[in-house]
Design an enzyme around this catalytic site. Sequence first.
Site, PDB file in Angstrom:
ATOM      1  N   ALA A  97       0.812  -1.220   0.000  1.00 26.13           N
ATOM      2  CA  ALA A  97       0.000   0.000   0.000  1.00 26.13           C
ATOM      3  C   ALA A  97       0.845   1.270   0.000  1.00 26.13           C
ATOM      4  O   ALA A  97       0.379   2.333  -0.384  1.00 26.13           O
ATOM      5  CB  ALA A  97      -0.921   0.004   1.214  1.00 26.13           C
ATOM      6  N   LYS A  98       2.087   1.157   0.496  1.00 29.59           N
ATOM      7  CA  LYS A  98       3.013   2.290   0.602  1.00 29.59           C
ATOM      8  C   LYS A  98       2.347   3.495   1.270  1.00 29.59           C
ATOM      9  O   LYS A  98       2.502   4.644   0.855  1.00 29.59           O
ATOM     10  CB  LYS A  98       3.577   2.681  -0.773  1.00 29.59           C
ATOM     11  CG  LYS A  98       4.384   1.550  -1.414  1.00 29.59           C
ATOM     12  CD  LYS A  98       4.962   1.987  -2.745  1.00 29.59           C
ATOM     13  CE  LYS A  98       5.750   0.852  -3.388  1.00 29.59           C
ATOM     14  NZ  LYS A  98       4.876  -0.260  -3.855  1.00 29.59           N
ATOM     15  N   ARG A  99       1.610   3.218   2.324  1.00 29.57           N
ATOM     16  CA  ARG A  99       0.944   4.294   3.056  1.00 29.57           C
ATOM     17  C   ARG A  99       1.955   5.024   3.923  1.00 29.57           C
ATOM     18  O   ARG A  99       2.974   4.454   4.327  1.00 29.57           O
ATOM     19  CB  ARG A  99      -0.187   3.733   3.924  1.00 29.57           C
ATOM     20  CG  ARG A  99      -1.316   3.066   3.143  1.00 29.57           C
ATOM     21  CD  ARG A  99      -1.973   4.024   2.164  1.00 29.57           C
ATOM     22  NE  ARG A  99      -3.184   3.475   1.584  1.00 29.57           N
ATOM     23  CZ  ARG A  99      -3.338   3.103   0.317  1.00 29.57           C
ATOM     24  NH1 ARG A  99      -2.313   3.194  -0.505  1.00 29.57           N
ATOM     25  NH2 ARG A  99      -4.483   2.631  -0.122  1.00 29.57           N
TER      26      ARG A  99
END
Length: 279
Positions: A97-99
């Site tokens: 998700a690379k949040r």
Amino acid sequence: MTFTEKLRASIKETGSTLCVGLDPNLDLLPQPVKRQYESTEERVTYFCKLVIDYTAEHAAAFKPNLAFFEALGANGLAVLEEVINHIPENKIVIADAKRGDISSTADHYKKAYFDEFNADAITINPLMGFETLEAFSKDETKGMYVLTLTSNSGASDFLKQPFKNFDSMSEYIADQLAKKSRFSDTHLGMVIGATQAEEASSVLKYHPEGALLIPGIGAQGGSVSELEKALKSHEGIPLINSSRGIIYAGKDEGDWPTYVAEQAKSMKQKLSSITKKYV
């Protein structure tokens, strides 16, 4: 079972450090899938499930890339849920998700991916500060893979630049993750690109016990031999990801899943010199 215990068990059971990336690009789906189903949601669900079925014996983990599911629109997250539920329970599921947010926003990302989708781990972008880790840090059954030295050329823009008293921002991030690991129940791992293998050693030494998610093998051209050298003294357990190089191996062949399985098996074998250290 803690995250690292499950990770080690999955690698031992499969004899593999391979992670299969699930990047269902609508333009690249095999023609037999497109002919069989009309809706994009059905095509992606069927495609991903068959990829999982045909690669599960060769892979310790699966990494659904959220962008490809979000691009489906309103039904994308329902497709994601169905795909994740199809992954065997003994495999590591990484929500790519690379949040990287803070406060209640991060809390809700945690509720989404840890609580609702029940992913074992999530990828995190720390450039908004290490506050981005806090919401995810209280569950010993989970892991975070923090972007540290990525495989793309843009890593030179920030991550490879000198930072504070370190030769690079990557080294600083690794050092901070090692220190914060003492206070985090959730395992703090790193994303280290295989295409950066020659430079990775100087980063890995700052967080030697961190689990690793390593993209860049396969379509991106990362070298297994160079990666093996970089990991020689690293104690943290690696998962080495391949996405396009495996899931589209069959192209438009009628028996495309067989090609996918063969490519996953081949990649598992190529990684065996690395895997044997952790089995």
